[in-house]
Design an enzyme around this catalytic site. Sequence first.
Site, PDB file in Angstrom:
ATOM      1  CG  HIS A  81      -1.601  -1.342   1.431  1.00 26.61           C
ATOM      2  ND1 HIS A  81      -2.428  -1.933   0.505  1.00 26.61           N
ATOM      3  CD2 HIS A  81      -1.490  -2.224   2.453  1.00 26.61           C
ATOM      4  CE1 HIS A  81      -2.810  -3.118   0.956  1.00 26.61           C
ATOM      5  NE2 HIS A  81      -2.250  -3.318   2.115  1.00 26.61           N
ATOM      6  CB  CYS A  82       2.225   3.556  -1.573  1.00 24.76           C
ATOM      7  SG  CYS A  82       1.601   3.152  -3.187  1.00 24.76           S
ATOM      8  CB  ALA A  83       2.620   2.629   3.709  1.00 24.65           C
TER       9      ALA A  83
END
Length: 395
Positions: free
Chosen positions: A353-355
Amino acid sequence: MTPEDLERAAGDSAVGGVSAYFDHAATSWPKPTGVVDAVVRALTVGGGSPGRAAHRLGLEASREIYAARTACAAFLGARRSKDIIFTRGCTESCNLMLKGLLRAGDRVVVSSMEHNSVARPLAVLARLGVEVVRVAAHENGTMDPASIEAALSAPTRAVVCQHVSNVTGTIQPIAEITRIAHNAGAVVLVDGAQAAGHLDVDLSQLGVDAYAVSGHKGMLGPQGIGLLYLNPELEVDGLLEGGTGGGSETVEMPSSRPDRYEPGTPNTPGILGLGAAVAFLGGEGAAQRDQEQLLTQHLHEGILDIGGYRVSGPAPGSPRGPVVSVVPDSGTPPELAAWLDREHGIACRAGLHCAPWAHETMGTRDTGTCRFGLGYGLTETHVDMLLDALRVYRS
Ligand code: PMP
């Protein structure tokens, strides 16, 4: 939207093969009809160039953008509408607040839960000589204000912290962090992508210096629009230069807000769509937000009852944003997400999740998670459908 409209939207989505949409943390869908109408209106009857024409279509576009800006300011608790800067999305807003402020030699303290919208601009700034100090959150994703305070022992320009995690739904104690940061002489920059539209965000209470908002998630606007709130006291450099429709005789950008940060023809359909979304959220959408909280708790508790899934983030019953992330005991998060889509038409998202920082904090860096993001249009029936499917997957 009436319950009948929602039923119709759910029915339409089934035609498209999606029976329940749990990817609101990526982007909300469907949008309220008022948002769709506003976009269509901007593309048909109201399509002049705002701020750049004296004819009626241009003037009307300017007036409507002003109204949308004022509505966004009121919705978020900002005192002046000119402190709302429209951007392409939260990513651009984060870039503007970080790159517009931080310079070589500055020190910045940042939470370990940040999205790449913060982590990547900071990586660029670190190469340019900004000292980036990452402070670890608790395993449930919460930033302890005391750890921020400890990290502020050296002179620091800014503290950067998201409001709600896109991985765990953890809500950060922003008001407390702001008090501590201000005592230490640092400004506070917040990524509010997962908070705005889901929580009651009141900037006059939070007291932060900059707050980045995504227009297309909980705010229910179209994709490609977002905003940055900039406290009247905080001046940052703009990211772009260009025409603003006024002061054209000079090559210098105007110094006034919002023009100095908004060169080029704006995304009028997106801005007017966002204005309509805010009108919805402030009206009938308020009840939907309360419902979202109940559904999130129902989903979280239901998953724990089923067993066989590790749930990241806050304990059941504690406040959280409408995000529930799981790792199944058997199979991987991508396999689970693909199975839910294939077998049940349930849309969700698997991965990091791009994290990646957040996953390092939670201990899920190697697997990622399967994330259920709740929002507008979902009902208890949809949540029960997801729970039934998760029960089948586990067995
Ligand atoms: N920050 C967080 C926490 C997010 O979840 C996202 C969207 N995934 C962003 C920033 C970027 O938002 P946008 O799509 O509006 O650029």
